[in-house]
Design a protein around this motif. Structure first.
Motif, PDB file in Angstrom:
ATOM      1  N   TYR A 166       0.849  -1.197   0.000  1.00 23.21           N
ATOM      2  CA  TYR A 166       0.000   0.000   0.000  1.00 23.21           C
ATOM      3  C   TYR A 166       0.886   1.249   0.000  1.00 23.21           C
ATOM      4  O   TYR A 166       0.632   2.226  -0.712  1.00 23.21           O
ATOM      5  N   GLY A 167       1.969   1.191   0.760  1.00 26.69           N
ATOM      6  CA  GLY A 167       2.912   2.311   0.785  1.00 26.69           C
ATOM      7  C   GLY A 167       3.524   2.587  -0.578  1.00 26.69           C
ATOM      8  O   GLY A 167       3.723   3.745  -0.961  1.00 26.69           O
ATOM      9  N   VAL A 168       3.825   1.515  -1.346  1.00 24.55           N
ATOM     10  CA  VAL A 168       4.371   1.693  -2.702  1.00 24.55           C
ATOM     11  C   VAL A 168       3.381   2.469  -3.562  1.00 24.55           C
ATOM     12  O   VAL A 168       3.749   3.400  -4.283  1.00 24.55           O
ATOM     13  N   GLY A 181       2.751  10.099  -5.121  1.00 23.25           N
ATOM     14  CA  GLY A 181       3.315  11.318  -4.539  1.00 23.25           C
ATOM     15  C   GLY A 181       2.803  11.639  -3.154  1.00 23.25           C
ATOM     16  O   GLY A 181       3.044  12.740  -2.645  1.00 23.25           O
ATOM     17  N   ARG A 182       2.152  10.692  -2.494  1.00 22.82           N
ATOM     18  CA  ARG A 182       1.600  10.917  -1.147  1.00 22.82           C
ATOM     19  C   ARG A 182       2.634  10.421  -0.129  1.00 22.82           C
ATOM     20  O   ARG A 182       2.491   9.374   0.481  1.00 22.82           O
ATOM     21  N   MET A 183       3.695  11.231   0.027  1.00 23.89           N
ATOM     22  CA  MET A 183       4.889  10.769   0.738  1.00 23.89           C
ATOM     23  C   MET A 183       4.648  10.509   2.219  1.00 23.89           C
ATOM     24  O   MET A 183       5.106   9.497   2.760  1.00 23.89           O
ATOM     25  N   ASP A 184       3.961  11.404   2.911  1.00 24.08           N
ATOM     26  CA  ASP A 184       3.745  11.221   4.345  1.00 24.08           C
ATOM     27  C   ASP A 184       2.938   9.957   4.620  1.00 24.08           C
ATOM     28  O   ASP A 184       3.236   9.193   5.549  1.00 24.08           O
ATOM     29  N   GLU A 185       1.913   9.726   3.792  1.00 19.78           N
ATOM     30  CA  GLU A 185       1.099   8.528   3.973  1.00 19.78           C
ATOM     31  C   GLU A 185       1.902   7.264   3.656  1.00 19.78           C
ATOM     32  O   GLU A 185       1.763   6.239   4.332  1.00 19.78           O
TER      33      GLU A 185
END
Length: 324
Positions: free
Chosen positions: A72-74, A80-84
Motif C-alpha cells: 500500500y505504501g508503494v 506522490g503521497r509521501m507522508d502517507e
C-alpha cells in the motif's frame, strides 16, 4: 529510485496447482474453480477497483499483514503521497523489522524528501539483512551521489549491476558517477549499455553527447543530441546543447533554430537566451542580441557570461570615438 513493487507470487501458486489425471474430473474441477473464483470476484470487485482498495481491504481483514502495509505504501509513494507512504512502511516495519522491501522503500521516501542520512540508514539495514538486493545497492549509490560522494556511489552501482546486469538505471547513474570522476571513457561504456538495453533512453544519449562535446567530437555529439531530441522533442537541455555543438561547428543558422526551439519549450531558459544572443550578434543583429542578453539577466541576475556579452553588444552600438 529502485522501488520494490508488490509480487504476483499468489497468481503463480494458483497456476501451479496440479489436477488429477482424469479428463472428466479435471474439466469438472476447472469449471467449479472458475465458478468459485467468479463469485468471489463479483463479491469483492468493489474492493479491487484500485490497488489501494485491494490493500486496504486486506488490512481490514488482517491488520498484521506487513506485506500489505508495504505494498500500500508503494502505491502511495507512486502517487506522490509521501507522508502517507512513510506511515505505511513504518507500520510494516513495526510488525516485521527485518522486512527488506519496507526498509528500501522507506529509504526512497526519505531520499525524495532530502533526508539523505536517514535514507541511508534504511538502505544499509536492508542490505545487512540481504546483501543481494540490486535496487537497494542502486538506491544507496544514488544517496551517495546526492551527497557528492561519487567514489562511494561507484561500488554500489557496480554491485547492483553484478546482481542485475541489465539494470538500465544503474548503468545510467554509474555513468554519471564516472563522469563526475573524470573517467569519461568508462562513463561512455555505461551510457552505451543503457541505450543498448533501452534504445529510447533520451537522457543517456544526452550525456553521451555531452562527453563527445567536451572531447571536441562535434559530429558525434550532434548525432547523440539529435537522438535525444528525436525521442523527446521537448528535451530543452538537449536542444540547447545541440545548438552549442552546431555553433562550434559553424552551423549558426541550425544552432539558432535549436535555441529558438528551447525557448518555445521553456521561455525562461536563461542559457538559451544568452546563446541565441551570441548568434544574433554574429549575424550583426545587435539590437535583437541585446534584448536576449537583457532577458537572460532578468531571469538569472548573476549570469556573468550574459553580463559580458551585453556589455560587448552595447559597446558595438556606441559611435566610434565616443569614449563611453
Amino acid at each position: 529510485l529502485g522501488v520494490i513493487v508488490p509480487s504476483a507470487a499468489g497468481l503463480v501458486l494458483i497456476a501451479d496447482i496440479t489436477l488429477p489425471q482424469k479428463p472428466w474430473l479435471r474439466s469438472g474441477l476447472a469449471g467449479l474453480l472458475l465458478m468459485v473464483l467468479g463469485g468471489l470476484s463479483w463479491q469483492r470487485a468493489w474492493a479491487y477497483e484500485s490497488e489501494d482498495g485491494l490493500w486496504r481491504d486486506t488490512l481490514a481483514k488482517n491488520p498484521q499483514c506487513w506485506m500489505a502495509y508495504s505494498n500500500y505504501g508503494v502505491n502511495l509513494f507512486q502517487e506522490g503521497r509521501m507522508d502517507e507512504a512513510m506511515d505505511q512502511f513504518n507500520k510494516a516495519l513495526e510488525i516485521d523489522p527485518n522486512y527488506t522491501d519496507a526498509h528500501n522503500n522507506l529509504g526512497n521516501v526519505l531520499l525524495q524528501e532530502g533526508k539523505v542520512e536517514e535514507a541511508m540508514v534504511h538502505y544499509r539495514k536492508a542490505l545487512k539483512i540481504n546483501p543481494n538486493i540490486a535496487e537497494t545497492h542502486y538506491n544507496l549509490g544514488n544517496a551517495f551521489l546526492q551527497k557528492g560522494q561519487a567514489d562511494e556511489a561507484i561500488p554500489e552501482y557496480e554491485r547492483a549491476l553484478q546482481i542485475r546486469p541489465n539494470y538500465v538505471e544503474a548503468h545510467y547513474n554509474f555513468g554519471k558517477a564516472l563522469t563526475i570522476k573524470g573517467r569519461r571513457d568508462e562513463a561512455i561504456v555505461q551510457y552505451q549499455d543503457a541505450v543498448r538495453i533501452d534504445p529510447n533512453y533520451a537522457e543517456a544519449y544526452y550525456n553521451l553527447g555531452n562527453i563527445c562535446l567536451q572531447q571536441g567530437q562535434l559530429d558525434e555529439a550532434i548525432a547523440q543530441y539529435q537522438k535525444a531530441v528525436n525521442i523527446n522533442p521537448n528535451y530543452a537541455d538537449a536542444h540547447n546543447n545541440l545548438g552549442n555543438a552546431l555553433a562550434k561547428k559553424g552551423e549558426v543558422d541550425e544552432a539558432m533554430d535549436q535555441y529558438q526551439q528551447v525557448l518555445k519549450i521553456n521561455p525562461n531558459y536563461a542559457d538559451a537566451r544568452n546563446n541565441l544572443g551570441v548568434i544574433l550578434l554574429q549575424k550583426g543583429r545587435i539590437d535583437e542580441a541585446i534584448v536576449q542578453y537583457q532577458e537572460a539577466l532578468r531571469l538569472q541576475p548573476g549570469f556573468t557570461a550574459a553580463q559580458n556579452n551585453l556589455a560587448r553588444a552595447q559597446a558595438m552600438l556606441r559611435p566610434t570615438g565616443s569614449g563611453k
